[in-house]
Design a protein around this motif. Structure first.
Motif, PDB file in Angstrom:
ATOM      1  N   UNK A 147     -12.309  23.809  16.095  1.00 34.38           N
ATOM      2  CA  UNK A 147     -13.698  23.861  16.549  1.00 34.38           C
ATOM      3  C   UNK A 147     -14.627  23.301  15.476  1.00 34.38           C
ATOM      4  N   UNK A 148     -14.377  23.679  14.225  1.00 38.73           N
ATOM      5  CA  UNK A 148     -15.199  23.176  13.124  1.00 38.73           C
ATOM      6  C   UNK A 148     -15.139  21.644  13.067  1.00 38.73           C
ATOM      7  N   UNK A 149     -13.951  21.080  13.183  1.00 38.02           N
ATOM      8  CA  UNK A 149     -13.802  19.627  13.134  1.00 38.02           C
ATOM      9  C   UNK A 149     -14.578  18.967  14.276  1.00 38.02           C
ATOM     10  N   UNK A 150     -14.567  19.588  15.448  1.00 39.05           N
ATOM     11  CA  UNK A 150     -15.292  19.037  16.591  1.00 39.05           C
ATOM     12  C   UNK A 150     -16.800  19.153  16.386  1.00 39.05           C
ATOM     13  N   UNK A 151     -17.256  20.311  15.861  1.00 40.67           N
ATOM     14  CA  UNK A 151     -18.683  20.460  15.540  1.00 40.67           C
ATOM     15  C   UNK A 151     -19.111  19.381  14.554  1.00 40.67           C
ATOM     16  N   UNK A 152     -18.268  19.160  13.549  1.00 42.07           N
ATOM     17  CA  UNK A 152     -18.604  18.175  12.515  1.00 42.07           C
ATOM     18  C   UNK A 152     -18.689  16.763  13.121  1.00 42.07           C
TER      19      UNK A 152
END
Length: 195
Positions: A147-152
């Motif tokens: 999720x963090x990678x997608x937010x980034x």
């Protein structure tokens, strides 16, 4: 892909009749003119059923400063099924101030204390980091590293008025869906003139 402009109120709304195999072109005349007229653009694709919310608020999420996922036109077009709506946002205003903010930001050693405090207010979740590396902040607490990678990569939010960022709406679908979308737009235009 051939676009037809339906209206320019509340923003220019363009439509294209498409089949499931069609894909928009990042370098056609319409998308190039949108990019050239603005400092930068990003696209957000959603299902057509979100059109009434978009016409009311300038974005399909409530609250309007919630995380949205934006990217190039071809990526935005992947989201949702046909028929769909793609919102076109300018990423900076005339002064160059960023109006579509990234969901993830970084505080470096050279970041001013005032800027760091502002970023901490808008991005309250600090990510774990290696000792000595920059502080990474996220607007929402990611559920996982994925999720963090997608937010980034794609996460954005509009802290101000979405109408300051929204510069166009693109509608894609078959003839029947486009007719239904046009009716929604006309109804909304009529309601706004009556108020």
């Amino acid at each position: 892909m051939k676009y037809e402009q339906w209206t320019d109120v509340p923003v220019p709304i363009w439509a294209a009749e498409v089949t499931p195999d069609d894909r928009p072109d990042e370098v056609d005349d319409l998308t190039m003119s949108l990019m050239m007229a603005n400092r930068g653009v990003t696209y957000r694709g959603v299902n057509l059923d979100r059109l009434p919310v978009i016409l009311e608020h300038g974005v399909d999420v409530e609250p309007t400063d919630a995380i949205i996922y934006c990217g190039p036109l071809e990526k935005a077009y992947e989201y949702g099924r046909l028929p769909k709506v793609v919102m076109v946002y300018r990423t900076a205003d005339e002064r160059g101030d960023v109006i579509v903010q990234p969901a993830v930001t970084t505080i470096h050693d050279i970041t001013s204390p005032a800027d760091a405090a502002s970023r901490r207010r808008s991005h309250p979740h600090e990510m774990q980091r290696a000792e000595g590396s920059p502080i990474v902040l996220c607007r929402v607490a990611p559920e996982s590293e994925a999720h963090y990678a997608y937010y980034r990569a794609y996460g954005r939010f509009i802290p101000g008025d979405p109408w300051d960022a929204l510069i166009a709406i693109l509608v894609f679908g078959d003839a029947e869906a486009l007719s239904a979308a046009r009716a929604v737009i006309e109804t909304r235009r009529h309601q706004s003139t009556v108020q």
